[in-house]
Each structure stands twice: as structure tokens, then as C-alpha cells.
Design an enzyme around this catalytic site. Structure first.
Site, PDB file in Angstrom:
ATOM      1  N   LYS A   7     -36.889  -4.329  31.989  1.00 39.81           N
ATOM      2  CA  LYS A   7     -36.682  -2.954  31.541  1.00 39.81           C
ATOM      3  C   LYS A   7     -37.721  -2.418  30.760  1.00 39.81           C
ATOM      4  O   LYS A   7     -37.920  -1.187  31.294  1.00 39.81           O
ATOM      5  CB  LYS A   7     -34.950  -3.471  31.146  1.00 39.81           C
ATOM      6  N   HIS A  45     -26.058  -0.074  42.029  1.00 39.83           N
ATOM      7  CA  HIS A  45     -25.586   1.000  41.008  1.00 39.83           C
ATOM      8  C   HIS A  45     -24.900   2.607  42.197  1.00 39.83           C
ATOM      9  O   HIS A  45     -24.107   3.015  41.480  1.00 39.83           O
ATOM     10  CB  HIS A  45     -26.671   1.859  40.229  1.00 39.83           C
ATOM     11  N   HIS A  69     -20.975   3.300  41.228  1.00 34.70           N
ATOM     12  CA  HIS A  69     -20.782   4.332  40.900  1.00 34.70           C
ATOM     13  C   HIS A  69     -19.369   4.488  41.810  1.00 34.70           C
ATOM     14  O   HIS A  69     -18.874   5.278  41.610  1.00 34.70           O
ATOM     15  CB  HIS A  69     -21.681   5.782  40.063  1.00 34.70           C
ATOM     16  N   ARG A 113     -29.792  19.904  17.513  1.00 36.64           N
ATOM     17  CA  ARG A 113     -31.079  19.422  19.466  1.00 36.64           C
ATOM     18  C   ARG A 113     -32.218  18.760  19.104  1.00 36.64           C
ATOM     19  O   ARG A 113     -32.930  18.170  19.744  1.00 36.64           O
ATOM     20  CB  ARG A 113     -32.118  20.964  19.140  1.00 36.64           C
ATOM     21  N   LYS A 159     -32.109   6.421  28.248  1.00 36.59           N
ATOM     22  CA  LYS A 159     -31.038   7.235  29.010  1.00 36.59           C
ATOM     23  C   LYS A 159     -29.561   7.362  28.449  1.00 36.59           C
ATOM     24  O   LYS A 159     -29.162   5.931  27.922  1.00 36.59           O
ATOM     25  CB  LYS A 159     -30.556   6.173  30.852  1.00 36.59           C
ATOM     26  N   GLU A 211     -26.551  -7.138  35.061  1.00 31.52           N
ATOM     27  CA  GLU A 211     -27.420  -6.379  34.869  1.00 31.52           C
ATOM     28  C   GLU A 211     -28.435  -7.451  34.633  1.00 31.52           C
ATOM     29  O   GLU A 211     -29.679  -7.391  35.075  1.00 31.52           O
ATOM     30  CB  GLU A 211     -26.950  -5.561  33.976  1.00 31.52           C
ATOM     31  N   GLU A 263     -37.670   8.505  35.108  1.00 32.13           N
ATOM     32  CA  GLU A 263     -37.183   8.010  36.494  1.00 32.13           C
ATOM     33  C   GLU A 263     -37.974   9.296  38.027  1.00 32.13           C
ATOM     34  O   GLU A 263     -36.730   9.832  38.519  1.00 32.13           O
ATOM     35  CB  GLU A 263     -35.561   7.973  36.782  1.00 32.13           C
ATOM     36  N   HIS A 285     -17.804  -1.296  34.163  1.00 31.16           N
ATOM     37  CA  HIS A 285     -19.225  -1.172  35.217  1.00 31.16           C
ATOM     38  C   HIS A 285     -20.269  -2.482  35.663  1.00 31.16           C
ATOM     39  O   HIS A 285     -20.471  -2.168  36.947  1.00 31.16           O
ATOM     40  CB  HIS A 285     -20.471  -0.725  34.293  1.00 31.16           C
ATOM     41  N   ASN A 324     -31.521   0.992  39.673  1.00 35.28           N
ATOM     42  CA  ASN A 324     -29.833   1.491  39.538  1.00 35.28           C
ATOM     43  C   ASN A 324     -30.160   0.556  40.840  1.00 35.28           C
ATOM     44  O   ASN A 324     -28.794   0.617  41.547  1.00 35.28           O
ATOM     45  CB  ASN A 324     -30.314   2.665  40.483  1.00 35.28           C
ATOM     46  N   ARG A 338     -38.139   3.521  38.025  1.00 33.48           N
ATOM     47  CA  ARG A 338     -37.151   3.270  37.177  1.00 33.48           C
ATOM     48  C   ARG A 338     -35.768   3.596  38.033  1.00 33.48           C
ATOM     49  O   ARG A 338     -35.066   2.749  38.029  1.00 33.48           O
ATOM     50  CB  ARG A 338     -37.047   4.860  36.074  1.00 33.48           C
TER      51      ARG A 338
END
Lengths: 372, 372
Positions: free
Chosen positions: A235, A256, A260, A129, A151, A193, A245, A273, A253, A249
Site C-alpha cells: 500500500k 470495492h 460498496h 483547518r 484517506k 484486504e 488517486e 466492509h 479499489n 491508487r
């Protein structure tokens, strides 16, 4: 904007301000051999998670630096590539940690690119955890993007980053010297990026990138340090305002949702990517123009910059419009059945747009697919 | 302490106070058919995660209650048992969510016992980096323990709950009527955790349990409601003080380091968790006496109560002392190589003890193993 020549070999630090989860990003050449990480490892044990490409280059140096500070270090080297960013690889990390009897204070150190950072971060978030986590990104993409902001996650066969957690590292160490060994294609993917930050947040930075894109591709250390610093500052500011997000935030994307869809459609690993994001930003620009948010000259300027960074500006011909459109719906940006897209209001300013006209999206895909 | 007779069929609410992550626990007979959950489901979609034992009993009623409020509800029924609390089952949930195109606002509802709650909670914590989560525990153990406090996770072949997250539900709904269908053995397993709260926190509650253990085993609804309410109050107070187990929350592990070793050694699923905790508390009591923290009469009183709840008071004969001792070291309670145990200072007061003498631990295991 700092002049590249003046910043050569000057290490710098960007702080990510998240209250009790705040952490520093150390940027500079040769930091991997230093002792910056040591205060961030709370017990005597650390496990380096890397891949079979990066481990032979840097794992021994990092291990030596930590052992010199009295730490016990274990290393696991995973297979290299986005196609291994899955639950099976994650399980290999858990198995390794159990075998080595890692405990709740054992620090996981991600040494590699975005895939290693994301998967190691989720392993750290979920093992017992949550155990301490440090990022040592060795690709430009990871240094400017995936190592910052917390993330973490792995892909599902049906969608990218579908399984994961928000989990902040204790610190990030971006050694610019590690970019010397980065293949050209991956350097360009990282520049995607960098360009994204200029496009969505800071027109001055975009101007600077346009002026320095050749120096960046030639791995001028001063230019790279500045690009990383500016990208991390932007960032960090966005993540500070919106860690989980809920709002702005999502602007990160940009490109993206299209990107994606390309990655998923081609099969993870065939397009990098950053390459998919490069094409995706051109698609977002095209759609922004179609919705009369930006003019045609701006679209052209964006495409030119992305091409000059060595990136594709078109979606692959082998994916049909229908297929790409469908894949966009599997993306996480769908909420309660509605597709939300990040588009451009002007250069340096992105915005979230809800309920984008479906015909316009299809027209953009049609217009921006490469001709076979 | 409320008199059982007066609390029959009176629903009650316990609030877990965790700042912005606070949530209510609704306790009462027949709540599953009500609309308490509806305000906690933020979008139009929910997915019920249950098992093949509980789903036929309650899934349709819960679905109807939610559909009446305009929600779309999907159901996945997993195989029943602790041996399915693993990464493979977790992956089945992810696959189902992807197949149904669940999005970031789709609420996951755990309908079942502790296994379903833990695995669903971790699926909710990790799917798309976190979706809304509700607990509808249908076993006594889940109602008093695992559904409260935000611990979620799955087992690793080498250790219990090794993979997971702290993730709080939006609310918990404990329908005491669902205990009517609970097998006797599982009811007793739930009583182990009820007894634990008395032992570690509240001697008055322990007295009350001793006086009401027969009524509880006969499923007197008033007694059960009171036992659940008191247990949740104690757990909520401890979790409020220490959400992420930096300190006193560890006290909730009374009997658990021994218990987890028993479960792992026997193979998950052969002993119920509560049965292992029952024996584990007797072992912790024995060790506490060995270390001169409590007297022999108190150990005897604890053993008598645990036996009267229908629980084992001894570790299984087929596990050697060596094996049990070794399994204790794989437990999460080991930090930086040191074994920490929760022991009893007196009735109603547990304490964390570091660096327990290894000979004493072995002597306790020897003395508390069943004779073959």
C-alpha cells in the site's frame, strides 16, 4: 518472504514515502505501551478518539504511556459501528474538541478500527483547518488498509466515504497484540484486504497467504506481523506513486465498487466492509473472466482462498441485480458519468477498465448473487 | 498607484502564485457574462452554489454563459446569512450533490459573498475528498479577501471558522458590476478588509484609500477595480509566502481576534464580519498604542479612516469586557494555550505578538467599548 517463526515479537517499521508528508508505520506486539508516538505529538496536548468497545480495552494503557511522557490526554469514546460513521458523529468530535478548548496543535489520536480512523482523520483534517493526527489501528483491517495512505472521511446516507479529505497521519502504530481481542468475523474481514494486496500486486504474496491462511486465522503473531508488513509495503508503494488517486491508487479499489454497493444496499453495518470486499473481489474475478482477462480456474482459486479466510463469496440474495447495479453508479468511481472498474489481468496484477459492458456487469451480478 | 479614471472598465488579472495550485483572479465589470471560467471547468458538469439573495440577480446569467459553452449546470440557493454558515447548511449541499449524482469532476462554483465562498469551498474540498472549485464573489469583502487564499470552512456554535480546509480555487472571477446591487452596509464591510491591507502591508496604499474613500463609497468603478486589484496583490503575495498560515499569513488576521469575539458574542449575523473587523482594527490599534508600538495620533488616524468608511470603531456596549476577553481565547489564534495577536508596528507594517500582557488587553477592551 520471512518465515513466520523467525519474526515472532520482532517489531518492524514500514516507511511511507510522501516527501514532507512521509511517516513511519510501527508494527509489533505491545507497542501501545511504548513511547514510539511521543516524538510525533508536537504540543503538550492530545485527544484520543476511540469507541465504546475499544476504549475500555486500550485507552487507559495508551493514556498512561502518553502521560508518562508529560502529555495531557483527553478521551472521547464514540458508539461502535459503521452506522455511526456519519456527519452527526463527526459533529460530536468537534463539540468535544471545542468544549475541551483544543487548539491548532492538539494531536488527535485514532484508537480503534477503520471507522474510528476514518472519522478521526477527517476531524483532524478539518478541525481548525487541520491539526496533527496519529493512527493507532486495533483491527487487522485498519492495520493493513485504512490507517495507511491518508484517506479519511464519513459516509453519506446515499454513499460510502462521500465526504472526506486526503490527510496523512504523523505516524501509525499497529500493535499486533491488540488483535488478540478481535472477534473472528473482524479478523476475516481484515484478511479480505490482505488477500486484495496479493491479488492486485504480488502473486508471491498471494501464494504466501494461501499457505498461511490457517495460521493467520489462528492469530499466529509471526504470520500476522508478516501479513501486515507486506500489506503496508504494497500500500505504501502504491500511495507513494499516487497519493491523491489520479492513477494507480485506484487499483486498491479492487472489489470495492461491488463491495460498496453491497454495504449501501444492506444498510451500513450489517455486512462488515471486509466481508463486502471479499464478495466484491469474487464478483470482480467473475467479471474479469467474463471479459476473458482470466480463466475459470483462476476465478475458482480466488473464491477458494476467500472462502478459506472465512469470508462470503457471494452477494446477498436479498439485493436484486437492478438494485446492486444502480448502487454501483453512486460510487465515487464514477467520473463524468462513466463507470470505471478495477479488474484482474492475471493473479498479482490488477488494471483499471473504463466503459465496461453493462450486460457483462449485470451477468456477473446475476451469477454471483447467493441463491435465496 | 493607477489613477481611477484611467482604469474604468479595463479588466485586469492578478495571479496567485502557489506552484501547481496557482490560479488567476479576473477583475472587471461584466465578466459574469463572459467565458473566462470555461477553461477551468474540467468536465461537462458544474453546480452553482448561491443564496436566495444573489441567485435571482446573477445565477441565470452565469448559467447561460456556461451553457453556451456546452456545460450542464445545476443550481442550489441556500438561505442568506452568516448564521447559516454551519454544518447543517453544508449537509444540504452534500445532499444536493448526491441527489444530482455529482461526481469527482463536477465543478462547484460559489456565487455570492464570503459565506457562500467559504461553505462552498469546504464542500468542494470534502465532497468525494475534493472536487474542482471556482469562486465568483459578488461582494466587495469576498472579492478582496475571502475568495483569495484558499481558506474555506463553516462556523461551530462556539467559534467562527472552526471547521474547514485549505483548498484553492481553480480561478476567481470578480465582477465589479455585481457591486452595484450591494447594500451600503456590505460595501463598507468590504472596505474594512481593503483598509486592513493598507494598514498591515502598504502605507502608500493606505494613503490612496484615505484619498479615495468617498469615491469607493460612491462605487466609482475605477476606484473599486484599483482597490480590489491592490488588495488581491497584497493578499496573493502573503499567501504565496505562507499558504498554510505557518507564519506571516497570520498578519491577515489584523483586527480579527477582537472581531471574531464580537461576532461570536453578538451571535453570528448581527454584526457583519467587516464591521466587526473594523472595530477590531481600532481595538488592535489601541492595544498597539498601549504597548508603545504606535503613537496616539496614528490611532486617531486609523479610527478616522475606519469611521469614514462607514464602519463602527467601537465594540458593542452589550458585551462585557470579561465576555469579550473569554471569547478571544476560543479563537483559532490560540496555540498551546497562548494568545497571539496581530498588532501594528507602524502604519503599513503589522507584526505578530506572543504572550500579550493580559491587563493591557482588558484595558483596551474597556477603553474601546461603546458607552451604552
Amino acid at each position: 518472504m520471512t518465515d513466520p517463526a523467525s519474526s515472532i515479537s520482532q517489531p518492524t517499521t514500514v516507511n511511507v514515502d510522501l516527501g514532507e508528508r512521509s511517516y513511519p508505520i510501527f508494527i509489533g506486539a505491545g507497542l501501545i505501551d511504548g513511547d514510539e508516538l511521543v516524538p510525533f505529538i508536537p504540543s503538550s496536548r492530545a485527544v484520543i478518539v476511540s469507541n465504546t468497545t475499544v476504549a475500555p480495552l486500550y485507552a487507559e494503557r495508551l493514556t498512561q504511556a502518553l502521560e508518562a511522557a508529560g502529555k495531557r490526554v483527553d478521551l472521547i469514546a464514540l458508539p461502535d459501528g459503521e452506522q455511526y460513521k456519519n456527519l452527526e458523529t463527526l459533529e460530536r468530535i468537534y463539540d468535544f474538541l471545542m468544549e475541551k478548548q483544543a487548539d491548532r496543535k492538539t494531536t488527535l489520536i485514532a484508537l480503534g478500527g477503520g471507522v474510528i480512523g476514518d472519522i478521526t482523520g477527517f476531524a483532524a483534517a478539518s478541525f481548525q483547518r487541520g491539526v496533527p493526527f496519529i493512527q493507532v489501528p486495533t483491527t487487522l483491517l485498519a492495520q493493513v488498509d485504512s490507517s495507511v495512505g491518508g484517506k479519511t472521511g464519513v459516509n453519506h446516507p446515499r454513499g460510502k466515504n462521500m465526504i472526506g479529505a486526503f490527510y496523512q497521519p504523523r505516524c501509525v502504530l499497529a500493535d499486533t497484540a491488540s488483535l488478540d481481542t478481535l472477534p473472528d468475523r473482524e479478523l476475516s474481514a481484515g484478511l479480505a484486504e490482505v488477500i486484495k494486496y496479493g491479488l492486485l500486486w504480488d502473486e508471491d504474496f498471494l501464494d504466501w497467504i494461501e499457505a498461511n491462511v490457517d495460521a493467520l486465522r489462528q492469530r499466529d503473531r509471526g504470520a500476522l506481523t508478516e501479513a501486515i508488513r507486506q500489506s503496508c509495503l504494497i500500500k505504501a508503494e502504491i500511495v507513494r506513486q499516487d497519493e491523491r488517486e489520479g492513477g494507480i491508487r485506484a487499483l486498491l479499489n479492487l472489489g470495492h465498487t461491488f463491495g460498496h454497493a453491497i454495504e449501501a444496499g444492506m444498510g451500513y453495518g450489517r455486512w462488515l466492509h471486509g466481508e463486502a470486499v471479499g464478495a466484491g473481489m469474487c464478483m470482480a474475478a467473475d467479471l474479469s473472466h467474463r471479459l476473458e482477462l482470466i480463466d475459470a480456474a483462476t476465478v475458482k482459486r480466488i473464491e477458494t482462498l476467500i472462502a478459506s479466510a472465512g469470508l462470503p463469496t457471494r452477494a446477498p440474495a436479498e439485493l436484486s441485480t437492478e438494485r446492486l447495479r444502480e448502487l454501483m453508479d453512486s460510487d465515487k468511481k464514477v467520473e463524468d458519468g462513466r463507470l470505471r472498474l478495477v479488474l484482474l489481468g492475471r493473479l498479482g496484477q490488477a488494471r483499471l477498465v473504463d466503459r465496461v459492458d453493462d450486460e457483462a456487469i449485470r451477468a456477473t451480478i446475476e451469477a454471483t448473487r447467493a441463491t435465496a
